[in-house]
Write a protein that holds these residues in place. Structure first.
Motif, PDB file in Angstrom:
ATOM      1  N   ILE A  32       0.941  62.221 -25.578  1.00  0.00           N
ATOM      2  CA  ILE A  32       2.346  62.399 -25.213  1.00  0.00           C
ATOM      3  C   ILE A  32       2.839  63.755 -25.691  1.00  0.00           C
ATOM      4  CG2 ILE A  32       4.720  61.600 -25.650  1.00  0.00           C
ATOM      5  CD1 ILE A  32       3.614  58.751 -25.677  1.00  0.00           C
ATOM      6  N   SER A  33       2.546  64.113 -26.950  1.00  0.00           N
ATOM      7  CA  SER A  33       3.087  65.372 -27.456  1.00  0.00           C
ATOM      8  C   SER A  33       2.465  66.576 -26.745  1.00  0.00           C
ATOM      9  CB  SER A  33       2.930  65.483 -28.979  1.00  0.00           C
ATOM     10  OG  SER A  33       1.709  64.952 -29.379  1.00  0.00           O
ATOM     11  N   SER A  34       1.173  66.509 -26.366  1.00  0.00           N
ATOM     12  CA  SER A  34       0.587  67.655 -25.679  1.00  0.00           C
ATOM     13  C   SER A  34       1.175  67.803 -24.279  1.00  0.00           C
ATOM     14  CB  SER A  34      -0.941  67.553 -25.633  1.00  0.00           C
ATOM     15  OG  SER A  34      -1.339  66.553 -24.735  1.00  0.00           O
ATOM     16  N   SER A  35       1.487  66.650 -23.616  1.00  0.00           N
ATOM     17  CA  SER A  35       2.107  66.734 -22.294  1.00  0.00           C
ATOM     18  C   SER A  35       3.483  67.371 -22.398  1.00  0.00           C
ATOM     19  CB  SER A  35       2.265  65.349 -21.667  1.00  0.00           C
ATOM     20  OG  SER A  35       1.042  64.681 -21.669  1.00  0.00           O
ATOM     21  N   LEU A  36       4.265  66.912 -23.402  1.00  0.00           N
ATOM     22  CA  LEU A  36       5.606  67.469 -23.589  1.00  0.00           C
ATOM     23  C   LEU A  36       5.532  68.964 -23.869  1.00  0.00           C
ATOM     24  CD1 LEU A  36       7.402  64.672 -25.660  1.00  0.00           C
ATOM     25  CD2 LEU A  36       7.828  65.360 -23.284  1.00  0.00           C
ATOM     26  N   ALA A  37       4.570  69.369 -24.668  1.00  0.00           N
ATOM     27  CA  ALA A  37       4.430  70.781 -25.006  1.00  0.00           C
ATOM     28  C   ALA A  37       4.154  71.606 -23.760  1.00  0.00           C
ATOM     29  CB  ALA A  37       3.294  70.965 -26.013  1.00  0.00           C
ATOM     30  N   LEU A  38       3.291  71.078 -22.871  1.00  0.00           N
ATOM     31  CA  LEU A  38       2.963  71.811 -21.647  1.00  0.00           C
ATOM     32  C   LEU A  38       4.189  71.969 -20.764  1.00  0.00           C
ATOM     33  CD1 LEU A  38       0.716  73.126 -19.992  1.00  0.00           C
ATOM     34  CD2 LEU A  38       0.401  70.931 -18.843  1.00  0.00           C
ATOM     35  N   VAL A  39       4.938  70.834 -20.580  1.00  0.00           N
ATOM     36  CA  VAL A  39       6.142  70.889 -19.751  1.00  0.00           C
ATOM     37  C   VAL A  39       7.114  71.910 -20.338  1.00  0.00           C
ATOM     38  CG1 VAL A  39       8.190  69.596 -18.989  1.00  0.00           C
ATOM     39  CG2 VAL A  39       5.916  68.545 -18.861  1.00  0.00           C
ATOM     40  N   ALA A  40       7.304  71.858 -21.650  1.00  0.00           N
ATOM     41  CA  ALA A  40       8.230  72.778 -22.319  1.00  0.00           C
ATOM     42  C   ALA A  40       7.805  74.223 -22.077  1.00  0.00           C
ATOM     43  CB  ALA A  40       8.257  72.484 -23.818  1.00  0.00           C
ATOM     44  N   LEU A  41       6.501  74.475 -22.171  1.00  0.00           N
ATOM     45  CA  LEU A  41       5.989  75.829 -21.982  1.00  0.00           C
ATOM     46  C   LEU A  41       6.325  76.344 -20.583  1.00  0.00           C
ATOM     47  CD1 LEU A  41       4.195  78.050 -23.313  1.00  0.00           C
ATOM     48  CD2 LEU A  41       2.291  77.059 -22.017  1.00  0.00           C
ATOM     49  N   VAL A  42       6.097  75.494 -19.569  1.00  0.00           N
ATOM     50  CA  VAL A  42       6.361  75.899 -18.186  1.00  0.00           C
ATOM     51  C   VAL A  42       7.849  76.175 -17.999  1.00  0.00           C
ATOM     52  CG1 VAL A  42       6.343  75.122 -15.779  1.00  0.00           C
ATOM     53  CG2 VAL A  42       4.358  74.677 -17.241  1.00  0.00           C
ATOM     54  N   VAL A  43       8.687  75.230 -18.473  1.00  0.00           N
ATOM     55  CA  VAL A  43      10.143  75.375 -18.289  1.00  0.00           C
ATOM     56  C   VAL A  43      10.652  76.643 -18.968  1.00  0.00           C
ATOM     57  CG1 VAL A  43      12.384  74.374 -18.904  1.00  0.00           C
ATOM     58  CG2 VAL A  43      10.576  72.914 -17.950  1.00  0.00           C
ATOM     59  N   VAL A  44      10.204  76.827 -20.218  1.00  0.00           N
ATOM     60  CA  VAL A  44      10.681  77.983 -20.975  1.00  0.00           C
ATOM     61  C   VAL A  44      10.230  79.290 -20.307  1.00  0.00           C
ATOM     62  CG1 VAL A  44      10.432  79.237 -23.174  1.00  0.00           C
ATOM     63  CG2 VAL A  44      10.902  76.768 -23.156  1.00  0.00           C
ATOM     64  N   THR A  45       8.952  79.339 -19.878  1.00  0.00           N
ATOM     65  CA  THR A  45       8.440  80.539 -19.237  1.00  0.00           C
ATOM     66  C   THR A  45       9.259  80.882 -18.002  1.00  0.00           C
ATOM     67  OG1 THR A  45       6.253  79.857 -19.943  1.00  0.00           O
ATOM     68  CG2 THR A  45       6.349  81.661 -18.357  1.00  0.00           C
ATOM     69  N   LEU A  46       9.507  79.844 -17.161  1.00  0.00           N
ATOM     70  CA  LEU A  46      10.273  80.089 -15.943  1.00  0.00           C
ATOM     71  C   LEU A  46      11.683  80.540 -16.287  1.00  0.00           C
ATOM     72  CD1 LEU A  46       9.207  77.129 -13.620  1.00  0.00           C
ATOM     73  CD2 LEU A  46       8.608  79.542 -13.406  1.00  0.00           C
ATOM     74  N   HIS A  47      12.276  79.854 -17.288  1.00  0.00           N
ATOM     75  CA  HIS A  47      13.653  80.140 -17.648  1.00  0.00           C
ATOM     76  C   HIS A  47      13.835  81.587 -18.101  1.00  0.00           C
ATOM     77  CE1 HIS A  47      17.721  79.102 -18.739  1.00  0.00           C
ATOM     78  NE2 HIS A  47      17.562  79.796 -19.869  1.00  0.00           N
TER      79      HIS A  47
END
Lengths: 285, 258
Positions: A32-47
């Protein structure tokens, strides 16, 4: 002997079970935490990408999405029809090629060479070139008058995919255990009957997942007929894009293609899993 | 006592069903069968024995037309099997064959396996074929498995169904090619028992086997192959119990040690 309904569990086993439980919890938390980290990375990068607002507007605009939807859906109907016809065509031509390649009689020699040549050449040519050759070459001969681009596109898809399917089928048929053929022949079945009643049904089962995978791949490749000018989903999207300079219609087409393939992907997964289970449980002798 | 047995001419049995006459089979430079001759008479059970590589399987394959002989003739009744003008499919349906393994068609039920040849080769109506098949299956206590697929059966049950299938068209000759070699030792018994029953019902059987005690008890005659030649051809008592040839003695002694 005392009549016991519960098993006596030793302290060793209890300790092992405790450890396994901890391991399971830990692995769930980790995933769960690795999935959340990946999503966060994508969102932050795009943002934080300076161009994101423009990309978002060009590819994911709700307004253009709604505008393109009806036309792309209408185009998709052509893809579905082409796919249906191509499926039948590939089944017939692919099966014929596979059967011809497996014959041994002297009469079939020229056909056998031809089939081999065909599958070798066709698997080597990029599909887009086959599309151009058929789509622009055949009308260029000026033999048949005007032929619908979708028909030419379908012919090209059939020609290209048959070569792959023929080889997959042949692999499946040759994978059937030789004893099965020997058994069938020793019962007095002719070569043709042996093929039809024994080899084909068993071979197809073995390669069903591979065939379904090719079908899914063909589903999206029918979109290539747009290069000939046939107004399918991709071409319809292209037309809207040309008018609006917004790429969202391509995303609409992609979503529709994905939706079309999901049922078959699920079906394929389900069937492969069933096959795998059967092979693991059965398999005596 | 061995005087009353002479080669090939056991008067207890009927006419010759199968006759091999100087059969030669080569694979490249290797001569696997070097002028082999022997017969199988009606109602007779002949066991083909020999070490691995002696040519047992090749004999079976030549009779079943899975391999072509390089010289000599094989007669089934009055038909010369080796004549290329004969209809091979018609000959094959006169011989019932069971192999070591993978006999049954895995995508068909037991019943369809047994009835396939009757329906497709001999064009029997389905009801007639199924009635006969159920009768055969009932005799071996497998009728309740008729609708099952082969992978739900034990290896021994599969082989017994395979024998039923081979018997369906009442073949003149039954070829059993090491039918118990791939089985769990515990399942061998039920298959051999079935072969014993067939023999007592008068079937004509040629079997290649490694089951020495079964061959000894069930066979009327033993044909021992060695290096592509027939080393022995006689009754089990003669060949297995009182062999005179030192190599034959060594062969059976090796089996007794196992």
């Amino acid at each position: 002997m005392p009549n016991r309904t519960n098993y006596d569990v030793s302290s060793v086993e209890r300790e092992r079970e405790e450890y396994r439980k901890q391991e399971r919890t830990r692995s769930v938390v980790t995933s769960i935490s690795s999935s959340l980290a990946l999503v966060a990375l994508v969102v932050v990068t795009l943002h934080f990408s300076p161009g994101w607002p423009r990309v978002k507007e060009s590819f994911f605009s709700a307004e253009y999405f709604a505008q393109a939807w009806p036309q792309v859906v209408e185009g998709l109907w052509l893809n579905i029809r082409v796919l249906g016809v191509a499926l039948v065509g590939v089944a017939i031509l692919g099966m014929s090629l596979a059967l011809v390649r497996m014959t041994t009689s002297a009469v079939m020699f020229p056909l056998r060479v031809l089939a081999r040549f065909y599958t070798t050449i066709m698997r080597g040519i990029p599909m887009i070139v086959v599309l151009y050759l058929i789509g622009f070459g055949i009308p260029g001969l000026k033999l048949f008058g005007r032929i619908d681009k979708a028909v030419l596109g379908t012919i090209a898809v059939v020609m290209s995919y048959s070569a792959y399917i023929a080889e997959v089928l042949r692999a499946g048929f040759e994978d059937v255990h030789p004893s099965q053929r020997a058994s069938a022949r020793s019962l007095g079945l002719t070569t043709g009957q042996t093929m039809w009643y024994v080899i084909i049904p068993q071979g197809i089962r073995k390669i069903a997942p591979a065939l379904m995978n090719d079908f899914i791949s063909m589903q999206k490749d029918v979109g290539l007929i747009s290069t000939l000018g046939a107004v399918d989903a991709v071409r319809a999207a292209q037309i809207v894009v040309a008018k609006t300079y917004n790429f969202t219609p391509y995303v609409v087409a992609s979503i529709l293609f994905i939706l079309m393939s999901v049922p078959f992907i699920l079906l394929n997964d389900w069937y492969s899993e069933r096959l795998r289970k059967r092979e693991q449980t059965g398999g005596m002798v | 006592m061995s005087a009353e047995y002479t080669l090939d001419t056991d008067s207890r049995f009927g006419e010759k069903v199968l006759r091999l006459d100087n059969v030669v089979k080569r694979f490249g430079d290797l001569t696997v069968l070097d002028h082999i001759s022997f017969d199988v008479r009606k109602h007779e059970t002949v066991a083909l024995l020999g070490p691995s590589g002696s040519g047992k399987s090749t004999v079976m394959k030549c009779i079943n037309l899975l391999e072509q002989v390089n010289d000599g003739q094989i007669w089934l009744g009055d038909t010369d099997l080796t004549d290329p003008r004969e209809n091979q499919d018609a000959i094959r349906s006169r011989i019932g064959v069971v192999f070591q393994q993978f006999n049954l068609f895995s995508h068909m039920t037991v019943l369809n396996n047994v009835t396939l040849a009757a329906r497709k080769v001999h064009h029997w109506p389905r009801e007639k074929a199924e009635e006969k098949a159920m009768g055969l299956l009932r005799r071996i206590g497998m009728d309740h498995k008729a609708k099952e697929y082969p992978d739900r059966l034990s290896g021994g049950q599969q082989q017994r169904v395979a024998i039923c299938r081979a018997l369906m068209m009442e073949p003149e000759l039954l070829l059993l090619d090491e039918i118990t070699s791939a089985l769990d030792p515990l399942l061998v018994g039920e298959v051999l028992e079935m072969v014993g029953e067939l023999k007592s019902q008068g079937a004509t059987i040629l079997m290649a086997t490694h089951e020495m005690s079964f061959a000894h008890d069930a066979a009327d005659r033993i044909v021992l192959l060695r290096g592509g030649h027939i080393a022995e051809n006689g009754s089990p008592e003669q060949v297995m119990d009182n062999p005179t040839d030192p190599e034959t003695q060594a062969f059976f002694a090796a089996y007794n040690r196992v």
